[in-house]
Write an enzyme that holds these catalytic residues in place. Sequence first.
Site, PDB file in Angstrom:
ATOM      1  N   ASP A 185       0.821  -1.214   0.000  1.00 46.70           N
ATOM      2  CA  ASP A 185       0.000   0.000   0.000  1.00 46.70           C
ATOM      3  C   ASP A 185       0.857   1.267   0.000  1.00 46.70           C
ATOM      4  O   ASP A 185       0.353   2.354  -0.270  1.00 46.70           O
ATOM      5  CB  ASP A 185      -0.966   0.002   1.196  1.00 46.70           C
ATOM      6  CG  ASP A 185      -2.154  -0.932   0.957  1.00 46.70           C
ATOM      7  OD1 ASP A 185      -2.166  -1.607  -0.091  1.00 46.70           O
ATOM      8  OD2 ASP A 185      -3.055  -1.007   1.816  1.00 46.70           O
ATOM      9  N   ASP A 213     -10.977  35.918 -35.147  1.00 46.39           N
ATOM     10  CA  ASP A 213     -10.369  34.622 -35.439  1.00 46.39           C
ATOM     11  C   ASP A 213     -10.981  33.516 -34.592  1.00 46.39           C
ATOM     12  O   ASP A 213     -10.780  32.343 -34.847  1.00 46.39           O
ATOM     13  CB  ASP A 213      -8.858  34.679 -35.220  1.00 46.39           C
ATOM     14  CG  ASP A 213      -8.530  34.985 -33.781  1.00 46.39           C
ATOM     15  OD1 ASP A 213      -8.807  36.108 -33.333  1.00 46.39           O
ATOM     16  OD2 ASP A 213      -8.017  34.077 -33.089  1.00 46.39           O
ATOM     17  N   GLY A 234      -8.464  28.055 -37.551  1.00 44.53           N
ATOM     18  CA  GLY A 234      -9.511  28.232 -38.551  1.00 44.53           C
ATOM     19  C   GLY A 234      -9.138  27.913 -39.989  1.00 44.53           C
ATOM     20  O   GLY A 234      -9.682  27.004 -40.605  1.00 44.53           O
ATOM     21  N   LEU A 235      -8.169  28.639 -40.545  1.00 47.93           N
ATOM     22  CA  LEU A 235      -7.888  28.479 -41.965  1.00 47.93           C
ATOM     23  C   LEU A 235      -7.243  27.131 -42.253  1.00 47.93           C
ATOM     24  O   LEU A 235      -7.496  26.499 -43.261  1.00 47.93           O
ATOM     25  CB  LEU A 235      -6.982  29.617 -42.441  1.00 47.93           C
ATOM     26  CG  LEU A 235      -7.692  30.973 -42.402  1.00 47.93           C
ATOM     27  CD1 LEU A 235      -6.717  32.090 -42.760  1.00 47.93           C
ATOM     28  CD2 LEU A 235      -8.875  30.979 -43.360  1.00 47.93           C
TER      29      LEU A 235
END
Lengths: 438, 530
Positions: free
Chosen positions: B36, B285, B420-421
Site C-alpha cells: 500500500d 479569429d 480556422g484556416l
Amino acid sequence: MTVVPRTSALSHANASGTGCADRPVIVEHGQREVFCGLTSIIWLHRKIQDAFFLVVGSRTCAHLIQSAAGVMIFAEPRFATAIIDERDLAGLADVNEELDRVVAQLLSRRPDIRMLFLVGSCPSEVIKLDLPRAAQRLSRTHAPAVKILSYSGSGIETTFTQGEDACLTALVNELPQETDAAIPSLLVVGSLAEVVEDQLNRLFASLGTFDVAFLPPRKAEALPAVGPNTRFLLAQPFLTDTARALTERGGRHLPASFPLGARGTTDWLHAAAQAFDVPDAHFRDVTRAGEERAKRALEPHRFRLAGKSVFFFPDSQLEIPLARFLSEELGMVPLEVGSPYLNRRIMAAEIDRLPASVQLSEGQDVDRQLDRCKAAKPDLVVCGLGLANPLEAQGLTTKWSIELLFAPTQGYDQAGDLAALFSRPFERRARLEVPGCN
Amino acid sequence: MQLTLWTYEGPPHVGAMRIATAMKNVHYVLHAPQGDTYADLMFTMIERRDRRPPVTYTTFQARDLGSDTAELFKRSVVEAHDRHRPDLMIVGASCTAELIQDDPGGLAAGLDLPIPVVPLELPAYQKKENWGAAETFYQIVRALTKRPHQVAASDERRQDRRPRCNLLGPTALGFRHRDDVVEITRLVATLGIDINVIAPLDASPADIARLCDADFNIVLYPEIAMNAATYLKRTFGQPMTKTVPIGVGATMDFIDELGALAGIDTTEARATLGSRLPWYSRSVDSTYLTGKRVFIFGDASHVVAAARVAAKELGFTVAGLGTYSREFAREVRAAAESYGVEALITDDYLAVEERVQELQPELVLGTQMERHIAKRLGIPCAVISAPVHVQDFPARYSPQMGFEGANVLFDTWVHPLMMGLEEHLLAMFRTDFEFQDGAAPSHLGPGRVDATSAAVAAEPPLPAAANSTAETLEGPVAPKWADDAETELRKIPFFVRGKARRNTERFATDRGVTTISIETLYDAKAHYSR
C-alpha cells in the site's frame, strides 16, 4: 521494528557458497516501502501477448497498478481488476457467481485472449476466496478457447518481483511433459526483453546444437516442455518458487551468477556451456567478441563510477547481482545492499563475489534504513520512487530501481546500457548549474 | 464485483493521505499490508514533493494474520509518535485491514498519547478517494475546532476589523490547487477581505482550531470541503460561498457573493478586474470556435464550471457531460439539463469511452483518462480535472480559478483545436498526400523513406564489381545493411532508431565496412556507449 543480526548458519543450513556463510545480515520486520506482487503485471502483461491478468481485489489494487509505473500509456491494457464491493462482502452476492460473470464479460470483450490469470490480492486472500478452484471451474466453462490459471500477487505474501515468481510457478504446472526420447534442452527462466532473448538465442546457437526455450513464452499457447532432460538457467534472481517447481518437474537448475555485465553474462553462459559439454576453447571463441565489446562499452562508465559508493534499498531482489556488477565490473563500493528477500542458494555465486565490507540486509524498516543511509552518506542511492525525490531534496544522488527491471539490461550488448543507468545521475548532477545542485 | 480497467479515484484512505500530506505536523498511521506504500510515489513523483507523505504503514504480512496484528498497530503508533512528534495523529485502516477488524481508533485511544488522535472510518468497499478526503478533513475540523460557547466568549467585535474568511478545500495532489490558492488569495485581498486560514493545504492543527475566527468560508473544492463547511456553518453560523470561481462569469458571481457575505461594495473591483478571455473570444479569429461540439467529463465542480465556460464564454456546444463524483450527481444532472443533454454519472471508464465514441465530439474536456480515449479516437483534448498526472503540475503558474485561470482555460482549450484556416485547407485538400497519416511535415524536407524507395525504383541494382569500382574511384559509399541487421535495427525503439542507424553507418564507414551485420550494429553501439 526488530533488528536481528543473523548468520546463514543459523537458519539456512543448506546454504552453499563459503563467502556468505559468515556474513552478518540485518533482518528487519518493519514498515516496508516496496510494491506488492501485483506490480509484476506491469511487464508480464506485455511479455505474454495473448494472456490477460485479472486481479481479484479492491480499488486499492486497481489504483496501485495504474499508479505504480504510469502504465496508462496503454489505452486497452491486458490487465484489469475485478473490484470486490460491499455486496460481495456482506454475502448479498455470491462472490464466485460474481467472478464468473466478470470473467465472462471480460472474455467477450477480448476474444483474442488465450490464457487468463486470476490474480489473488490481499483482500481476496483475507476473505479466503478460493481462486485455484475458481480457475478450475472457469477453465471448464471456457475450454478450449481459454485456459484459466491463478496465482497470488498479494502484498501479505509477495513483494514486487515475487509476483512474477508466483505467475511462472503457476505456468510451470501447465508445461507439457517432455517426451521420453527428448534430448537435453535448455530453458531460460524469467522475463527478458525480446531483443535480449534474440541475442541470447544467437549465442546459444553458436555454442551448440541444444534446444533453447524461454519461460515465460511470448505466446501462452507456445509453452515449452519440461522433464528430466531439461536444464534451466535463471535469467532473473527472484524466481525461488519457479525454480523449485521446475525441479519438481524433473528439471535441473544450473547454478550461475546472473547475466548482468560482461563477466556476469560470461559466467551465466558458461553454466549452460558446461551442462551441454561445450568445449572450453569453443566457448571462448563464441563469447570472446561479445565479452570484449561489453567491456569496451563499460569503460567510459567505469571511469565515472569507480570509487563511488552505493547504497541499495530493497526492491526487486536484483540488488545483490547489481551490487556485484557495480563492484566487480565498474569499481563501485557497495555499502549496504538491501533485498526484500534473500535466497542464499540462488544468490551464492553473487554473494561470494561481493567485497567483505558489504552490509547485507533483508526485509525493511524504512525509517531505520533511511537513518543508516543518511549516516553512510553514499555517493549513489538505489531506491524506489517513493523515496527518490525526498532523498534528492536532501542532496543525495539517486537511481530509481524500477528502471533496472524495465530496461533491457541483461547480456553483453546491454552491459553499457546498464552501466549508463548508474552513471546518468552523476552526469546529470555534473551538467546542471542550478541552485541546490553541487 | 465490478470489472475495472482504469479507476478515476483511488480508495478512500488515499483521500485521507491527501489531507495529511497537505497539512503540517500531522501524522497518519495506516493499518495496511505491504504494497500500500505505492501511494507515496504519487506524492513524490506526480506532485514532485520533496518529502515523504507523513504516513506510517503497519505493513502486516500473512504470517502476522495468525498472531496479533493489533499489537503491531499499537507498536506502529507509538513508534511513529516517538519519531515524528506530530501535533495531531490520524489513524485508520486500508481495505485489507478493514477486513481484519482491528479497530485502529479504539487501539490508538487506549495508548493515551499526549496529542489529539482522530480515528477514521473510511469504508473501502463502498467509498472512494474524494469521499475519504472530505470525511478526513471534516473529522479533523470537528475534533480540533473549539466548542461554540468558547468562541462566543472570545470573539472580537466584528466592526473593529476587516472582514475575514477561510479558504477551504485545497489538498496535496489536487488538480491545480497550488495555483488556484494563489489566485484566489490575491483576488480576496484585492477586495479588502483578510484570509484567516487556508486549509487543509499548509495548515497546522493549531490553524484548524482557529477556523471559527472567520466570518465566512470560501468553499474552493466542494468535493473536499463541503462537509467541513457545512459543519462550520451549523456549529458557528459561518456562511459559505456557493460559486466555484472557474471562468469569467463564475468569477464575477463569486465576487458578488463575497461582497454580500463580507458586506463590502465590489462595484469598483468588478469594473477594474478582468480577464483577456472575453476579448479573445470576441476576436474574429475565434469565430471558428462557434458551435464546436464538446464532451466534458471529470469531477462534478470542474465539469459544471467547464460547461458554463464552454457554452457561454467560448461559444461551444455542450454535446455531452458527466462526472465520476456520484456524491454530486444531482448538481451535474441539473447542469446537463440546462444544456439539453443527459448527464453520464459513472466511474466506469468503458462507459465514458462508449459515450465519446457515440457522440464524436470535436473537443473533449476531461481527465487523463479521457485524454487517452480522445487520443485513441483522434479527437483533440484538454485536461480539466483530477485524476492527476505529472503534466498537471506544470512548472509555470497555471491556475484554473479566477481571472488568470480564465486566461489559462482559453489557451489550453483552444490550442488543441485546429486553427480556422488550417482546418479549411485540410478539408479542401483532403487527398493531398502530405495530409495523410505518417507523412512527414513538408517543411522538414522529403521524408527518408520516400527518398530511398524512389532511388531503389529508379536504379537497377549494381553488380558487385561496379560497386567496388565506385568505392575506389569516389571514396567510401554508404554501407549496406544486411537483412538480419536491418531487422535487428527495427527492434530498437523508434525514437532512437534514427540515431542508431546514423551512428552505425558512420561507424561502418570509418572502418571501411561495406555490409553492416548484426555484429557491426552492436560494435557500433558499444563504441558510442556513454
